[in-house]
Enzyme design. Structure first.
Site, PDB file in Angstrom:
ATOM      1  N   HIS A 268       0.835  -1.203   0.000  1.00 39.47           N
ATOM      2  CA  HIS A 268       0.000   0.000   0.000  1.00 39.47           C
ATOM      3  C   HIS A 268       0.869   1.252   0.000  1.00 39.47           C
ATOM      4  CE1 HIS A 268      -0.367   0.380   4.734  1.00 39.47           C
ATOM      5  NE2 HIS A 268       0.872   0.294   4.332  1.00 39.47           N
TER       6      HIS A 268
ATOM      7  N   CYS B   3       5.487   5.946   4.875  1.00 41.23           N
ATOM      8  CA  CYS B   3       4.325   5.234   4.312  1.00 41.23           C
ATOM      9  C   CYS B   3       3.805   5.916   3.051  1.00 41.23           C
ATOM     10  CB  CYS B   3       3.202   5.130   5.341  1.00 41.23           C
ATOM     11  SG  CYS B   3       3.611   4.029   6.697  1.00 41.23           S
TER      12      CYS B   3
ATOM     13  N   HIS C 256       4.906   0.099  -0.289  1.00 38.29           N
ATOM     14  CA  HIS C 256       5.684  -0.839   0.525  1.00 38.29           C
ATOM     15  C   HIS C 256       4.718  -1.920   0.992  1.00 38.29           C
ATOM     16  CE1 HIS C 256       3.806   1.837   3.434  1.00 38.29           C
ATOM     17  NE2 HIS C 256       3.824   0.812   4.257  1.00 38.29           N
TER      18      HIS C 256
ATOM     19  N   HIS D  27       3.381  -5.301   3.684  1.00 40.80           N
ATOM     20  CA  HIS D  27       3.278  -5.852   5.039  1.00 40.80           C
ATOM     21  C   HIS D  27       2.809  -7.299   4.962  1.00 40.80           C
ATOM     22  CE1 HIS D  27       3.580  -1.977   7.123  1.00 40.80           C
ATOM     23  NE2 HIS D  27       2.770  -1.482   6.199  1.00 40.80           N
TER      24      HIS D  27
ATOM     25  N   ASP E 117      -4.993 -10.396  -0.745  1.00 39.40           N
ATOM     26  CA  ASP E 117      -3.678 -11.038  -0.734  1.00 39.40           C
ATOM     27  C   ASP E 117      -2.887 -10.738  -2.011  1.00 39.40           C
ATOM     28  OD1 ASP E 117      -1.664 -12.622   0.373  1.00 39.40           O
ATOM     29  OD2 ASP E 117      -2.397 -14.418  -0.669  1.00 39.40           O
ATOM     30  N   HIS E 118      -1.648 -10.315  -1.814  1.00 35.97           N
ATOM     31  CA  HIS E 118      -0.739  -9.989  -2.914  1.00 35.97           C
ATOM     32  C   HIS E 118      -1.264  -8.888  -3.825  1.00 35.97           C
ATOM     33  CE1 HIS E 118       1.284 -13.503  -1.373  1.00 35.97           C
ATOM     34  NE2 HIS E 118       2.345 -13.137  -2.066  1.00 35.97           N
TER      35      HIS E 118
ATOM     36  N   GLU F   6      -0.319  -5.456  11.768  1.00 38.43           N
ATOM     37  CA  GLU F   6       0.320  -4.933  10.562  1.00 38.43           C
ATOM     38  C   GLU F   6       1.838  -5.060  10.640  1.00 38.43           C
ATOM     39  OE1 GLU F   6      -0.891  -1.310   7.795  1.00 38.43           O
ATOM     40  OE2 GLU F   6       0.167  -0.615   9.569  1.00 38.43           O
TER      41      GLU F   6
HETATM   42 NI    NI Z   1       2.454   0.428   5.677  1.00 42.08          NI
END
Ligand code: NI
Length: 139
Positions: free
Chosen positions: A13, A32, A38, A40, A77-78, A121
């Site tokens: 995100h 961020c 980036h 998580h 996901d992904h 997270e």
């Molecule tokens: Ni983040």
């Protein structure tokens, strides 16, 4: 009686407000707001509560719980959330909003049995979503 199951997904995100400059976004979201995003590894802990069914000995069918939660896991996901998932094109893909989104997606199937959702997270941050009436999980 309650039961918690943990699910996992990975997603990318970027947090940023389109109307603001790069500098202003950096001030609000720090790294961020990195333009390239980036990622998580998220852990979702879904807590359900209810009476033990005398026949099955369970609160609810675990396969049904998995099926319900995995529908939303598969959506995220992904993915790069702010680009690929319509909800996060208009809502910041923060932990708060991801937890809320997941709650709202699974709540219709789980009904009153769903009492708490926790989204981890990072190793030192997590978000919790629940209805005030159900805290601290008394049923
Ligand atoms: Ni983040």
């Amino acid at each position: 009686m309650s039961l918690t199951k943990t699910y996992r997904f990975s997603a990318g995100h970027r947090l940023y407000i389109k109307e603001l400059s790069e500098e202003e976004n950096f001030r609000i979201f720090d790294t961020c707001s990195n333009p390239n995003g980036h990622g998580h590894d998220y852990y979702v802990h879904v807590k359900v509560a209810g009476d033990i069914d005398p026949e099955s000995g369970m609160i609810l069918n675990l396969q049904e719980l998995d099926e319900t939660v995995n529908i939303v896991i598969d959506e995220l996901d992904h993915r790069r959330l702010d680009i690929e998932v319509p909800y996060f094109e208009v809502n910041q893909p923060t932990g708060e909003n991801i937890a809320k989104y997941m709650w709202e997606r699974i709540k219709p199937d789980l009904g009153d049995k769903l009492i708490h959702l926790k989204l981890s997270e990072t190793s030192n941050s997590y978000f919790e979503y629940y209805e005030e009436d159900n805290y601290p999980y008394e049923r």
